[in-house]
Design a protein around this motif. Structure first.
Motif, PDB file in Angstrom:
ATOM      1  N   THR A 329      56.479   8.669  40.309  1.00  0.00           N
ATOM      2  CA  THR A 329      56.818   9.133  41.648  1.00  0.00           C
ATOM      3  C   THR A 329      56.603   7.998  42.650  1.00  0.00           C
ATOM      4  N   TYR A 330      57.100   8.208  43.874  1.00  0.00           N
ATOM      5  CA  TYR A 330      57.119   7.158  44.885  1.00  0.00           C
ATOM      6  C   TYR A 330      56.600   7.695  46.217  1.00  0.00           C
ATOM      7  N   LEU A 354      46.808   8.191  42.182  1.00  0.00           N
ATOM      8  CA  LEU A 354      47.362   8.100  40.835  1.00  0.00           C
ATOM      9  C   LEU A 354      46.928   6.831  40.124  1.00  0.00           C
ATOM     10  N   LYS A 355      46.699   6.956  38.826  1.00  0.00           N
ATOM     11  CA  LYS A 355      46.497   5.783  37.982  1.00  0.00           C
ATOM     12  C   LYS A 355      47.871   5.185  37.652  1.00  0.00           C
ATOM     13  N   ALA A 356      47.864   3.954  37.168  1.00  0.00           N
ATOM     14  CA  ALA A 356      49.122   3.282  36.865  1.00  0.00           C
ATOM     15  C   ALA A 356      49.102   2.715  35.449  1.00  0.00           C
ATOM     16  N   THR A 357      50.284   2.469  34.898  1.00  0.00           N
ATOM     17  CA  THR A 357      50.407   1.847  33.581  1.00  0.00           C
ATOM     18  C   THR A 357      50.138   0.350  33.698  1.00  0.00           C
ATOM     19  N   GLU A 358      50.134  -0.334  32.566  1.00  0.00           N
ATOM     20  CA  GLU A 358      49.966  -1.790  32.561  1.00  0.00           C
ATOM     21  C   GLU A 358      51.041  -2.483  33.393  1.00  0.00           C
ATOM     22  N   GLY A 360      52.317  -1.233  36.101  1.00  0.00           N
ATOM     23  CA  GLY A 360      52.219  -0.818  37.489  1.00  0.00           C
ATOM     24  C   GLY A 360      52.984   0.439  37.839  1.00  0.00           C
ATOM     25  N   TRP A 361      53.410   1.208  36.838  1.00  0.00           N
ATOM     26  CA  TRP A 361      54.150   2.440  37.114  1.00  0.00           C
ATOM     27  C   TRP A 361      53.170   3.595  37.298  1.00  0.00           C
ATOM     28  N   PRO A 362      53.197   4.290  38.444  1.00  0.00           N
ATOM     29  CA  PRO A 362      52.279   5.404  38.670  1.00  0.00           C
ATOM     30  C   PRO A 362      52.456   6.509  37.620  1.00  0.00           C
ATOM     31  N   ILE A 363      51.354   7.080  37.173  1.00  0.00           N
ATOM     32  CA  ILE A 363      51.377   8.154  36.181  1.00  0.00           C
ATOM     33  C   ILE A 363      51.162   9.472  36.908  1.00  0.00           C
ATOM     34  N   ASP A 364      52.168  10.337  36.905  1.00  0.00           N
ATOM     35  CA  ASP A 364      52.114  11.556  37.711  1.00  0.00           C
ATOM     36  C   ASP A 364      52.741  12.734  36.960  1.00  0.00           C
ATOM     37  N   PRO A 365      52.001  13.359  36.054  1.00  0.00           N
ATOM     38  CA  PRO A 365      52.547  14.502  35.309  1.00  0.00           C
ATOM     39  C   PRO A 365      52.954  15.662  36.212  1.00  0.00           C
ATOM     40  N   ARG A 407      49.023   6.878  24.815  1.00  0.00           N
ATOM     41  CA  ARG A 407      50.388   7.431  24.783  1.00  0.00           C
ATOM     42  C   ARG A 407      50.348   8.939  24.558  1.00  0.00           C
ATOM     43  N   ILE A 408      49.476   9.370  23.665  1.00  0.00           N
ATOM     44  CA  ILE A 408      49.312  10.803  23.417  1.00  0.00           C
ATOM     45  C   ILE A 408      48.862  11.507  24.686  1.00  0.00           C
ATOM     46  N   ASP A 409      47.892  10.924  25.385  1.00  0.00           N
ATOM     47  CA  ASP A 409      47.398  11.533  26.630  1.00  0.00           C
ATOM     48  C   ASP A 409      48.519  11.624  27.664  1.00  0.00           C
ATOM     49  N   TYR A 410      49.293  10.564  27.783  1.00  0.00           N
ATOM     50  CA  TYR A 410      50.399  10.541  28.752  1.00  0.00           C
ATOM     51  C   TYR A 410      51.406  11.649  28.445  1.00  0.00           C
ATOM     52  N   LEU A 411      51.850  11.707  27.211  1.00  0.00           N
ATOM     53  CA  LEU A 411      52.876  12.693  26.862  1.00  0.00           C
ATOM     54  C   LEU A 411      52.326  14.108  26.893  1.00  0.00           C
TER      55      LEU A 411
END
Length: 488
Positions: A329-330, A354-358, A360-365, A407-411
């Protein structure tokens, strides 16, 4: 008595994975294949990117240099991960996970190497016959994207890609060839991948060389988009005539955007950015240009050149479902002097929550649940999540195992929110994780940014055995599918 909503996915939910030919197949010059625009995307090491998140743009000078062979840069997408020769092995692994659907694209240049041949390349058609037959052998439904960020490079050189209206008939020839050949094998189709990419990269979205355009980049982007709208609608029309039971959808990159504050100017700016995103399914699902875009065109001095039948073609040939990718998200923020960092795909405004990936993409379930509800409330049309996943650096242990709990946590967190959206009443057709096997990154042409449940032994320079190894997430996703999302 308290009523509780059962949070379950519908019977027949389509679980699977998604790929693109140009990132997966390799064999860029095998069996008569021509060069595509994606074959021209070089690998740029991280330290040489000058802070760029995306390195897929190519200009006419670079293109001619690459075609001449005078450059010593490496083009990873030309080699992919050799699915072309290993598709049986890979599809067997997808079947082992229990895939119900596999999203693939068909390389335009395997069928029409330059885009202008009178007859298609039989070797290319036969390859996809074999791939589709292998999927169907395991009961896996193919979901075919007709155009996924690639086209014959000769069409960029001759017409400057989708800037030219000539592309409509050339695309239709390609689409109709696929419909005629695979009508008994493919039920689900997408006309264009992430069509709103045109506003971020003219080259990636439209095969357009920006240093050769006639007009401003924004004018050209919307004119090229119009050409794609007409081509998509005509493909829907033809596809429905040839395949009455087919389901044909559009696709966008869903850019859910939050206002930076409750300040009305920020909220208004966010609404405008959201409209730019929703404009694409608006035209393809409702069949007309929305009034807010008419105002925007007038205020920006953008004049679309339309054919006399274009509006009727778009109106009469709307899609059956809306597919979308979702990664992040943005933040939308109004700046009277410069809004270039607000919202959209290249936003520099960070969300502190939000936390981000390596990368820099925000992680927003939760943003995925918001996106699903907003799209469904707006269009009341079936939705299909055809890309979602985590790009990360994976490490193979000494014993050959690959542990990827991140990856499991993200999905898991995203699938939980999908389940909530279904309980909200959203009609969701399926979920294809990007990408089920490690492939070349679209944005940076690197191998080290891995998404897969299956590890591929290859590095950024193309070195490695290409051996396939099941990651921990492989077994986790297999369990998710077996339980129809009940066991996460």
């Amino acid at each position: 008595m308290t009523n509780t909503t059962k949070h379950t996915f519908p019977k027949g939910f389509l679980w699977g994975g998604a790929t693109a030919a140009n990132q997966l197949e390799g064999a860029f010059d095998a069996d008569g294949k021509g060069l595509s625009t994606s074959d021209m995307a070089p690998y740029v090491p991280h330290e040489e990117r000058n802070g760029k998140d995306f390195t897929f743009d190519v200009n006419s000078v670079e293109l001619e240099q690459y075609l001449s062979g005078s450059s010593d840069v490496y083009f990873p997408k030309r080699n992919g991960v050799d699915f072309y020769h290993r598709y049986k092995e890979d599809i067997a692994l997808f079947a082992e996970m229990g895939f119900k659907v596999f999203r693939l694209s068909i390389a335009w240049t395997r069928i029409f190497p330059t885009g202008e041949e009178a007859a298609p390349n039989e070797a290319g058609l036969a390859f996809y016959d074999n791939v589709l037959d292998e999927l169907l052998k395991y009961g896996i439904e193919p979901l075919v994207t007709i155009s996924h960020y690639e086209m014959p490079v000769e069409l960029s050189r001759k017409y400057n890609g989708w800037e030219s209206r000539e592309m409509i008939d050339l695309y239709l020839k390609f689409a109709n060839t696929l419909f005629d050949r695979y009508k008994d094998k493919v039920k689900y189709w997408i006309t264009f991948n992430e069509m709103n990419m045109m506003l971020t990269s003219l080259y990636t979205g439209g095969g357009i060389l920006e240093d050769k355009i006639k007009g401003t980049p924004e004018q050209v982007a919307y004119q090229a988009t119009h050409h794609q709208f007409v081509a998509s609608a005509l493909a829907v029309k033809s596809g429905k005539e040839k395949m009455p039971n087919a389901q044909i959808g559009c696709m966008i990159c869903r850019l859910e955007t939050y206002a930076a504050s409750s300040k009305p100017e920020d909220v208004l700016q966010t609404m405008k950015e959201d409209q730019m995103n929703l404009f694409y399914p608006e035209v393809q699902a409702r069949g007309e240009y929305p009034s807010y875009m008419q105002r925007y065109f007038a205020e920006q001095g953008i004049e679309l050149v339309k054919g006399p039948e274009d509006d009727a073609i778009i109106r009469d040939n709307t899609v059956d479902f809306i597919a979308f990718s979702y990664y992040m998200t943005y933040i939308g923020k109004y700046d009277p002097n410069d809004n270039s960092n607000s919202g959209m795909l290249v936003s520099q405004i960070k969300n502190p929550h939000l936390k981000a990936t390596e990368w820099g993409w925000p992680i927003d379930p939760i943003g995925l649940r918001v996106a699903l509800n907003r799209l469904y409330d707006r269009y009341r049309m079936p939705l299909f999540i055809v890309e979602n996943g985590l790009g990360a650096t994976d490490t193979m242990e000494a014993d050959g195992s690959v542990h990827d709990p991140y990856r499991i946590d993200y999905l898991r967190s995203h699938i939980e929110q999908m389940k909530e959206a279904v309980a909200d009443g959203v009609e969701l057709m399926g979920f294809t994780s990007w990408g089920p096997i490690d492939i070349i990154s679209c944005s940076t042409s690197e191998m080290g940014k891995r998404y897969g449940f299956i590890y591929v032994d290859q590095d950024n320079a193309g070195n490695g055995s290409l051996e396939r190894t099941r990651k921990d997430s492989f077994y986790w996703y297999k369990q998710v599918i077996e339980s129809n999302g009940e066991i996460l």
